[in-house]
Design a protein around this motif. Structure first.
Motif, PDB file in Angstrom:
ATOM      1  N   ALA A 167      37.294 -13.129  -7.353  1.00  0.00           N
ATOM      2  CA  ALA A 167      38.619 -12.613  -7.347  1.00  0.00           C
ATOM      3  C   ALA A 167      38.384 -11.993  -9.267  1.00  0.00           C
ATOM      4  CB  ALA A 167      39.412 -12.920  -7.196  1.00  0.00           C
ATOM      5  N   ARG A 168      38.058 -13.193 -10.186  1.00  0.00           N
ATOM      6  CA  ARG A 168      38.383 -12.710 -11.776  1.00  0.00           C
ATOM      7  C   ARG A 168      36.873 -12.288 -11.745  1.00  0.00           C
ATOM      8  NH1 ARG A 168      38.132 -18.904 -11.161  1.00  0.00           N
ATOM      9  NH2 ARG A 168      36.039 -18.927 -11.024  1.00  0.00           N
ATOM     10  N   VAL A 169      36.036 -11.555 -10.925  1.00  0.00           N
ATOM     11  CA  VAL A 169      35.000 -10.859 -11.772  1.00  0.00           C
ATOM     12  C   VAL A 169      35.775  -9.595 -11.057  1.00  0.00           C
ATOM     13  CG1 VAL A 169      32.597 -10.007 -10.635  1.00  0.00           C
ATOM     14  CG2 VAL A 169      33.197 -12.036 -10.906  1.00  0.00           C
ATOM     15  N   VAL A 170      36.682  -9.302  -9.869  1.00  0.00           N
ATOM     16  CA  VAL A 170      36.838  -8.061  -9.886  1.00  0.00           C
ATOM     17  C   VAL A 170      38.030  -7.583 -10.433  1.00  0.00           C
ATOM     18  CG1 VAL A 170      38.877  -7.209  -7.625  1.00  0.00           C
ATOM     19  CG2 VAL A 170      36.174  -8.202  -7.416  1.00  0.00           C
ATOM     20  N   GLU A 171      38.940  -8.670 -10.865  1.00  0.00           N
ATOM     21  CA  GLU A 171      40.021  -8.608 -12.360  1.00  0.00           C
ATOM     22  C   GLU A 171      39.372  -8.042 -12.996  1.00  0.00           C
ATOM     23  OE1 GLU A 171      44.391  -9.190 -13.641  1.00  0.00           O
ATOM     24  OE2 GLU A 171      43.585 -10.861 -12.334  1.00  0.00           O
ATOM     25  N   GLU A 172      38.392  -8.681 -13.787  1.00  0.00           N
ATOM     26  CA  GLU A 172      38.054  -8.414 -15.075  1.00  0.00           C
ATOM     27  C   GLU A 172      36.759  -7.198 -15.841  1.00  0.00           C
ATOM     28  OE1 GLU A 172      34.894 -11.986 -15.564  1.00  0.00           O
ATOM     29  OE2 GLU A 172      36.942 -12.969 -16.365  1.00  0.00           O
ATOM     30  N   ALA A 173      36.834  -6.277 -14.231  1.00  0.00           N
ATOM     31  CA  ALA A 173      35.839  -5.798 -13.853  1.00  0.00           C
ATOM     32  C   ALA A 173      37.139  -3.985 -13.881  1.00  0.00           C
ATOM     33  CB  ALA A 173      34.858  -5.634 -12.820  1.00  0.00           C
ATOM     34  N   GLY A 174      38.218  -3.989 -13.739  1.00  0.00           N
ATOM     35  CA  GLY A 174      38.736  -3.780 -14.261  1.00  0.00           C
ATOM     36  C   GLY A 174      39.464  -2.142 -12.249  1.00  0.00           C
ATOM     37  N   GLN A 200      45.637 -19.220  -3.027  1.00  0.00           N
ATOM     38  CA  GLN A 200      44.932 -19.824  -3.568  1.00  0.00           C
ATOM     39  C   GLN A 200      44.559 -18.569  -4.346  1.00  0.00           C
ATOM     40  OE1 GLN A 200      42.499 -23.050  -1.867  1.00  0.00           O
ATOM     41  NE2 GLN A 200      44.350 -24.093  -0.956  1.00  0.00           N
ATOM     42  N   ILE A 201      44.324 -18.020  -4.124  1.00  0.00           N
ATOM     43  CA  ILE A 201      43.304 -17.048  -4.895  1.00  0.00           C
ATOM     44  C   ILE A 201      44.532 -16.741  -5.989  1.00  0.00           C
ATOM     45  CG2 ILE A 201      42.634 -14.673  -4.879  1.00  0.00           C
ATOM     46  CD1 ILE A 201      41.130 -15.718  -2.263  1.00  0.00           C
ATOM     47  N   LYS A 202      45.407 -16.459  -5.738  1.00  0.00           N
ATOM     48  CA  LYS A 202      47.083 -15.975  -6.607  1.00  0.00           C
ATOM     49  C   LYS A 202      46.704 -16.597  -7.982  1.00  0.00           C
ATOM     50  CE  LYS A 202      50.464 -12.620  -7.227  1.00  0.00           C
ATOM     51  NZ  LYS A 202      49.852 -12.343  -7.454  1.00  0.00           N
ATOM     52  N   SER A 203      45.844 -17.641  -7.990  1.00  0.00           N
ATOM     53  CA  SER A 203      46.432 -18.265  -9.136  1.00  0.00           C
ATOM     54  C   SER A 203      45.271 -18.469  -9.664  1.00  0.00           C
ATOM     55  CB  SER A 203      46.039 -19.641  -8.802  1.00  0.00           C
ATOM     56  OG  SER A 203      45.621 -20.409  -8.771  1.00  0.00           O
ATOM     57  N   HIS A 204      44.541 -16.852  -9.111  1.00  0.00           N
ATOM     58  CA  HIS A 204      43.027 -16.851 -10.159  1.00  0.00           C
ATOM     59  C   HIS A 204      43.239 -15.235 -11.111  1.00  0.00           C
ATOM     60  CE1 HIS A 204      40.648 -20.508  -9.700  1.00  0.00           C
ATOM     61  NE2 HIS A 204      41.514 -20.541  -8.426  1.00  0.00           N
ATOM     62  N   TYR A 229      52.778 -18.070   2.090  1.00  0.00           N
ATOM     63  CA  TYR A 229      51.931 -17.296   1.255  1.00  0.00           C
ATOM     64  C   TYR A 229      52.355 -16.660   0.097  1.00  0.00           C
ATOM     65  CZ  TYR A 229      50.142 -19.474   5.108  1.00  0.00           C
ATOM     66  OH  TYR A 229      50.035 -20.876   6.767  1.00  0.00           O
ATOM     67  N   GLN A 230      50.929 -16.954  -0.868  1.00  0.00           N
ATOM     68  CA  GLN A 230      51.604 -16.563  -2.819  1.00  0.00           C
ATOM     69  C   GLN A 230      50.575 -14.289  -2.676  1.00  0.00           C
ATOM     70  OE1 GLN A 230      52.930 -16.706  -4.976  1.00  0.00           O
ATOM     71  NE2 GLN A 230      53.844 -18.863  -3.698  1.00  0.00           N
ATOM     72  N   VAL A 231      51.326 -13.820  -2.412  1.00  0.00           N
ATOM     73  CA  VAL A 231      50.910 -12.366  -1.918  1.00  0.00           C
ATOM     74  C   VAL A 231      51.238 -11.812  -1.890  1.00  0.00           C
ATOM     75  CG1 VAL A 231      48.459 -13.275   0.035  1.00  0.00           C
ATOM     76  CG2 VAL A 231      50.932 -12.388   1.336  1.00  0.00           C
ATOM     77  N   ASP A 232      50.855 -10.224  -2.467  1.00  0.00           N
ATOM     78  CA  ASP A 232      52.021  -9.377  -2.723  1.00  0.00           C
ATOM     79  C   ASP A 232      51.986  -8.615  -1.920  1.00  0.00           C
ATOM     80  OD1 ASP A 232      52.138  -9.704  -5.821  1.00  0.00           O
ATOM     81  OD2 ASP A 232      50.099 -10.162  -5.610  1.00  0.00           O
ATOM     82  N   GLY A 233      51.638  -8.212  -0.544  1.00  0.00           N
ATOM     83  CA  GLY A 233      51.364  -7.530   0.113  1.00  0.00           C
ATOM     84  C   GLY A 233      50.107  -7.651   1.159  1.00  0.00           C
ATOM     85  N   VAL A 234      50.508  -7.308   2.608  1.00  0.00           N
ATOM     86  CA  VAL A 234      49.469  -7.959   3.700  1.00  0.00           C
ATOM     87  C   VAL A 234      48.838  -6.888   4.179  1.00  0.00           C
ATOM     88  CG1 VAL A 234      51.089  -8.903   4.046  1.00  0.00           C
ATOM     89  CG2 VAL A 234      51.709  -7.055   5.285  1.00  0.00           C
ATOM     90  N   MET A 235      47.875  -6.363   5.078  1.00  0.00           N
ATOM     91  CA  MET A 235      47.111  -6.037   5.843  1.00  0.00           C
ATOM     92  C   MET A 235      47.384  -5.801   7.001  1.00  0.00           C
ATOM     93  SD  MET A 235      43.131  -3.858   4.322  1.00  0.00           S
ATOM     94  CE  MET A 235      43.601  -2.799   2.779  1.00  0.00           C
ATOM     95  N   ILE A 236      47.405  -5.399   7.734  1.00  0.00           N
ATOM     96  CA  ILE A 236      47.201  -5.388   9.130  1.00  0.00           C
ATOM     97  C   ILE A 236      46.191  -4.580   9.936  1.00  0.00           C
ATOM     98  CG2 ILE A 236      47.858  -4.601  11.046  1.00  0.00           C
ATOM     99  CD1 ILE A 236      50.633  -4.387  10.237  1.00  0.00           C
TER     100      ILE A 236
END
Length: 344
Positions: A167-174, A200-204, A229-236
């Protein structure tokens, strides 16, 4: 009601996304979802970037998986996969310039052997975060200002869960958003999605939204995902294949409105027939009928007599055969419940 989801400059409202699913989420299916409403963002099937390049270089017709994309309503995401950053960037740029798509999504979550072990793509790349970084950053630069997003799993196996690092890599990559399916690649679709791990990924993450995916098969579960849960959206995903109205039910529930009831079996039958018409208009009777077999099985899932219907629809090869099987075997009305089977 949760806040609208923001991916780059796009506002996704309601924050309910339709998952890209190979072999299923083509233009006909997306039209079915749009007609019912309730999804803030639709997505194509995943597109093999290398195959796209080959078709382009050989002046062949673009992939069937991009059928309808050019003229379709927006926002719309196209998901692509490969393990070569240059190839991904080339295809991403074409999608942005020629197709004017809203989002380029990268598949780092597919667990199917043909994609992972044979092509070293999809969830295989979760074991190589640096390579993921290179692919994402190259694609972000190529597609700018169109946002690039990524979809991952928790890890390659229960013994190798590295979603926080990834998750951190994904964000750092833009990347502009991250979607997480709550299983590992080894799990495939067995067991239950681990929403605690997703949360738990949200805090990262620092600035980009987190989208949760897995086991959302009812409006109530969509509401619970936002509440618990700490999510901003959901995918069905799979749950919507025979129920394109599920998004509308979920959106109503998030608004606090009464949840629309399931369509009657007669209404569901008519939805399926409409779907068949859309598919055959694009692919012709023979190919469209064969393609419709799997959709028809999804529409019948969980209904009385579903197994019998599936066994017959699996062999259809013409419109005449399709309509005959539907008329004879697709259930039209609910069977009365046997009082003796009721709980005391």
């Amino acid at each position: 009601m949760p806040a609208p989801l923001r991916i780059g400059d796009l506002v996704i409202d309601p924050p309910i996304l339709q998952a890209p699913m190979a072999g299923f989420t083509n233009a006909a299916f997306r039209q079915m979802v749009r007609e019912f409403g309730g999804s803030g963002l639709l997505a194509t099937e995943m597109v093999n970037a290398r195959g796209f390049v080959w078709l382009d270089e050989n002046e062949a017709e673009h992939p069937d998986r991009l059928w309808g994309v050019a003229d379709e309503a927006r926002p719309l995401a196209v998901q692509i996969w490969d393990n070569d950053a240059a190839t991904m960037a080339k295809v991403g740029r074409r999608l942005v310039e020629e197709y004017k798509i809203s989002i380029v999504d990268i598949n780092f979550g597919c667990p199917v052997r043909q994609v992972t072990e044979k092509a070293h793509s999809g969830s295989y790349l979760l074991r190589e975060p640096q390579r993921m970084f290179d692919i994402i950053s190259r694609l972000v630069k190529a597609c700018s200002p169109t946002p690039v997003t990524a979809k991952i799993r928790l890890g390659c196996s229960p013994e190798n869960v590295n979603c926080n690092e990834v998750a951190r890599v994904v964000e750092e990559a833009g990347a502009a958003a991250l979607t997480v399916h709550g299983r590992t690649a080894k799990d495939m679709f067995k067991g239950h999605a681990d929403w605690d791990r997703i949360s738990q990924i949200k805090s990262h993450l620092i600035n980009i939204p987190l989208i949760g995916n897995g086991d959302l098969d009812s409006a109530e579960k969509v509401v619970a995902a936002f509440e618990n849960y700490q999510v901003d959206g959901v995918m069905i995903a799979r749950a919507c294949l025979g129920r394109p109205w599920l998004f509308a039910q979920a959106a109503a529930a998030l608004r606090g409105d009464p949840i629309p009831p399931e369509p009657t079996l007669k209404e569901q039958r008519n939805v399926m027939l409409h779907h068949y018409k859309l598919v055959t208009e694009r692919f012709g009777e023979e190919k469209g009928t064969i393609l419709m077999r799997k959709y028809a099985c999804c529409y019948a899932q969980g209904k009385p007599g579903a197994r019998h219907f599936r066994s017959h629809v699996a062999t259809i090869a013409s419109a005449t055969e399709f309509y005959a099987v539907v008329d004879e075997f697709f259930p039209v009305e609910e069977r009365p419940r046997n009082p003796s089977s009721a709980a005391p």
